[in-house]
Design a protein around this motif. Structure first.
Motif, mmCIF file in Angstrom:
data_model
loop_
_atom_site.group_PDB
_atom_site.id
_atom_site.type_symbol
_atom_site.label_atom_id
_atom_site.label_comp_id
_atom_site.label_asym_id
_atom_site.label_seq_id
_atom_site.Cartn_x
_atom_site.Cartn_y
_atom_site.Cartn_z
ATOM 1 N N GLY A 112 0.812 -1.216 0.000
ATOM 2 C CA GLY A 112 0.000 0.000 0.000
ATOM 3 C C GLY A 112 0.841 1.260 0.000
ATOM 4 N N ALA A 113 1.827 1.305 -0.909
ATOM 5 C CA ALA A 113 2.773 2.421 -0.910
ATOM 6 C C ALA A 113 3.025 2.941 -2.319
ATOM 7 C CB ALA A 113 4.100 1.978 -0.282
ATOM 8 N N ARG A 114 3.405 4.215 -2.373
ATOM 9 C CA ARG A 114 3.923 4.829 -3.596
ATOM 10 C C ARG A 114 5.387 5.148 -3.317
ATOM 11 N NH1 ARG A 114 1.260 10.160 -4.778
ATOM 12 N NH2 ARG A 114 1.770 10.481 -2.621
ATOM 13 N N TRP A 115 6.200 5.077 -4.362
ATOM 14 C CA TRP A 115 7.629 5.287 -4.178
ATOM 15 C C TRP A 115 8.157 6.302 -5.190
ATOM 16 C CZ3 TRP A 115 9.511 2.809 -0.016
ATOM 17 C CH2 TRP A 115 8.795 1.712 0.455
ATOM 18 N N ASN A 116 8.991 7.222 -4.692
ATOM 19 C CA ASN A 116 9.693 8.172 -5.546
ATOM 20 C C ASN A 116 11.007 8.512 -4.880
ATOM 21 O OD1 ASN A 116 9.769 11.618 -6.070
ATOM 22 N ND2 ASN A 116 10.093 10.176 -7.710
ATOM 23 N N ASN A 117 12.104 8.122 -5.543
ATOM 24 C CA ASN A 117 13.448 8.347 -5.020
ATOM 25 C C ASN A 117 13.592 7.887 -3.575
ATOM 26 O OD1 ASN A 117 14.556 9.322 -7.411
ATOM 27 N ND2 ASN A 117 13.661 11.337 -7.044
ATOM 28 N N GLY A 118 13.002 6.726 -3.278
ATOM 29 C CA GLY A 118 13.131 6.123 -1.963
ATOM 30 C C GLY A 118 12.131 6.604 -0.932
ATOM 31 N N SER A 119 11.382 7.675 -1.241
ATOM 32 C CA SER A 119 10.394 8.182 -0.295
ATOM 33 C C SER A 119 9.076 7.462 -0.500
ATOM 34 C CB SER A 119 10.179 9.687 -0.493
ATOM 35 O OG SER A 119 11.354 10.386 -0.188
ATOM 36 N N GLU A 120 8.490 7.041 0.615
ATOM 37 C CA GLU A 120 7.246 6.291 0.569
ATOM 38 C C GLU A 120 6.064 7.212 0.818
ATOM 39 O OE1 GLU A 120 5.131 2.650 3.002
ATOM 40 O OE2 GLU A 120 7.256 3.013 3.275
ATOM 41 N N GLY A 121 5.009 7.003 0.044
ATOM 42 C CA GLY A 121 3.751 7.700 0.256
ATOM 43 C C GLY A 121 2.626 6.694 0.309
ATOM 44 N N GLY A 122 1.448 7.129 0.716
ATOM 45 C CA GLY A 122 0.311 6.233 0.835
ATOM 46 C C GLY A 122 -0.325 5.870 -0.503
ATOM 47 N N TYR A 123 -0.753 4.636 -0.633
ATOM 48 C CA TYR A 123 -1.458 4.119 -1.812
ATOM 49 C C TYR A 123 -2.403 3.044 -1.278
ATOM 50 C CZ TYR A 123 -2.000 1.920 -6.468
ATOM 51 O OH TYR A 123 -2.494 1.397 -7.641
ATOM 52 N N ASP A 124 -3.611 3.440 -0.905
ATOM 53 C CA ASP A 124 -4.556 2.576 -0.208
ATOM 54 C C ASP A 124 -5.206 1.585 -1.162
ATOM 55 O OD1 ASP A 124 -6.053 1.538 1.853
ATOM 56 O OD2 ASP A 124 -7.622 3.067 1.686
ATOM 57 N N VAL A 125 -4.402 0.596 -1.594
ATOM 58 C CA VAL A 125 -4.842 -0.399 -2.567
ATOM 59 C C VAL A 125 -4.319 -1.758 -2.130
ATOM 60 C CG1 VAL A 125 -4.636 -1.132 -4.980
ATOM 61 C CG2 VAL A 125 -4.812 1.288 -4.436
ATOM 62 N N LYS A 126 -5.077 -2.802 -2.405
ATOM 63 C CA LYS A 126 -4.628 -4.171 -2.145
ATOM 64 C C LYS A 126 -4.819 -4.970 -3.430
ATOM 65 C CE LYS A 126 -3.180 -7.255 0.844
ATOM 66 N NZ LYS A 126 -1.842 -7.198 1.349
ATOM 67 N N TRP A 127 -3.728 -5.224 -4.159
ATOM 68 C CA TRP A 127 -3.795 -5.991 -5.398
ATOM 69 C C TRP A 127 -4.022 -7.460 -5.093
ATOM 70 C CZ3 TRP A 127 1.426 -3.710 -7.336
ATOM 71 C CH2 TRP A 127 1.223 -2.415 -7.813
ATOM 72 N N LYS A 128 -4.589 -8.173 -6.086
ATOM 73 C CA LYS A 128 -4.770 -9.614 -5.979
ATOM 74 C C LYS A 128 -4.488 -10.250 -7.337
ATOM 75 C CE LYS A 128 -9.778 -9.286 -6.676
ATOM 76 N NZ LYS A 128 -9.714 -8.003 -7.300
ATOM 77 N N VAL A 129 -4.333 -11.555 -7.331
ATOM 78 C CA VAL A 129 -4.099 -12.286 -8.569
ATOM 79 C C VAL A 129 -5.239 -11.992 -9.544
ATOM 80 C CG1 VAL A 129 -3.976 -14.603 -9.575
ATOM 81 C CG2 VAL A 129 -2.730 -14.084 -7.470
ATOM 82 N N GLY A 130 -4.894 -11.723 -10.788
ATOM 83 C CA GLY A 130 -5.865 -11.405 -11.829
ATOM 84 C C GLY A 130 -6.029 -9.919 -12.076
ATOM 85 N N ASP A 131 -5.571 -9.082 -11.140
ATOM 86 C CA ASP A 131 -5.674 -7.631 -11.332
ATOM 87 C C ASP A 131 -4.774 -7.178 -12.469
ATOM 88 O OD1 ASP A 131 -7.517 -7.151 -9.331
ATOM 89 O OD2 ASP A 131 -6.020 -6.545 -7.843
ATOM 90 N N ILE A 132 -5.238 -6.140 -13.164
ATOM 91 C CA ILE A 132 -4.430 -5.504 -14.208
ATOM 92 C C ILE A 132 -4.189 -4.062 -13.785
ATOM 93 C CG2 ILE A 132 -4.311 -4.762 -16.613
ATOM 94 C CD1 ILE A 132 -6.026 -7.233 -17.293
ATOM 95 N N VAL A 133 -2.914 -3.741 -13.590
ATOM 96 C CA VAL A 133 -2.503 -2.409 -13.185
ATOM 97 C C VAL A 133 -2.120 -1.633 -14.439
ATOM 98 C CG1 VAL A 133 -0.896 -1.080 -11.765
ATOM 99 C CG2 VAL A 133 -1.650 -3.362 -11.003
ATOM 100 N N GLY A 134 -2.803 -0.513 -14.680
ATOM 101 C CA GLY A 134 -2.483 0.369 -15.797
ATOM 102 C C GLY A 134 -1.518 1.445 -15.328
ATOM 103 N N LEU A 135 -0.482 1.702 -16.127
ATOM 104 C CA LEU A 135 0.558 2.664 -15.767
ATOM 105 C C LEU A 135 0.735 3.648 -16.921
ATOM 106 C CD1 LEU A 135 2.551 -0.309 -14.590
ATOM 107 C CD2 LEU A 135 2.058 1.565 -13.029
ATOM 108 N N ALA A 136 0.489 4.910 -16.636
ATOM 109 C CA ALA A 136 0.573 5.938 -17.668
ATOM 110 C C ALA A 136 1.558 7.020 -17.233
ATOM 111 C CB ALA A 136 -0.802 6.554 -17.912
ATOM 112 N N ILE A 137 2.333 7.485 -18.192
ATOM 113 C CA ILE A 137 3.260 8.584 -17.949
ATOM 114 C C ILE A 137 2.955 9.677 -18.965
ATOM 115 C CG2 ILE A 137 5.149 7.705 -19.408
ATOM 116 C CD1 ILE A 137 5.739 9.219 -15.974
ATOM 117 N N ASP A 138 2.740 10.871 -18.492
ATOM 118 C CA ASP A 138 2.431 12.018 -19.343
ATOM 119 C C ASP A 138 3.586 12.999 -19.234
ATOM 120 O OD1 ASP A 138 1.537 14.432 -20.444
ATOM 121 O OD2 ASP A 138 -0.538 14.066 -19.825
ATOM 122 N N LEU A 139 4.464 12.983 -20.232
ATOM 123 C CA LEU A 139 5.617 13.893 -20.216
ATOM 124 C C LEU A 139 5.307 15.188 -20.970
ATOM 125 C CD1 LEU A 139 8.619 11.420 -20.479
ATOM 126 C CD2 LEU A 139 7.548 12.429 -18.446
#
Length: 182
Positions: free
Chosen positions: A66-93
């Motif tokens: 349940g964490a987010r990470w950026n340069n070693g710093s942890e932030g909250g990510y209130d999620v619990k993944w399970k088998v079968g989940d599909i995580v979408g990841l988008a980057i907008d530069l």
């Protein structure tokens, strides 16, 4: 493949069944800049801690701890993944944003995870990346159709369409990750 400044890209990772137990996987899914030094096998920081995506020159989410990470710093990510989940990841530069979805939903706690300084580590673009200790995943950089759409209408690139380039030991990130993830 690298998403360069002025581009937007999307990829997905599916959590697969595994005999080892997903709870002990410590997954970190997201993006790294060219400053991230990857090696085959475990890597450790100066304090002896394991280094993964988001720990050094990158941004990641972890739906087990349940964490987010950026340069070693942890932030909250209130999620619990399970088998079968599909995580979408988008980057907008274009806007400087790291956005996630779970099974196609961008509703909080998904959606915007980080505002990214486009003059910082992402100045030369980013690579889609993941790390973990155990587990089996299926990743899709766009070589086949995505299970879910990117965050909004408009131009979203697929990492499969970007120019492939050599990185690190010369084999390229995708070839190494493909061998490791089966």
């Amino acid at each position: 493949s690298r998403c360069r400044p002025g581009q937007r890209a999307y990829w997905e990772i599916e959590i697969m069944p595994d005999d080892e137990g997903f709870e002990d996987f410590f997954p970190q899914y997201g993006f790294v800049s060219e400053g991230f030094y990857r090696i085959k096998g475990p890597s450790y920081g100066s304090k002896g801690q394991a280094i993964g995506v988001g720990d050094d020159d990158g941004w990641a989410v972890d739906g087990i701890r349940g964490a987010r990470w950026n340069n070693g710093s942890e932030g909250g990510y209130d999620v619990k993944w399970k088998v079968g989940d599909i995580v979408g990841l988008a980057i907008d530069l274009v806007k400087g944003q790291f956005i996630t979805s779970l099974n196609g939903s961008y509703a909080p706690p998904h959606g915007l995870q980080y505002e990214i300084d486009l003059e910082g580590p992402a100045v030369n673009g980013v690579f889609g990346a993941f790390s973990g200790i155990l587990g089996t995943v299926r990743w899709n950089v766009g070589e086949e159709g995505f299970a879910h759409p990117p965050p909004d209408e408009g131009e979203w690139g697929r990492f499969a369409d970007f120019e492939r380039e050599r990185w690190g030991d010369g084999r390229g990130l995708e070839s190494w990750m493909r061998r490791k993830s089966g």
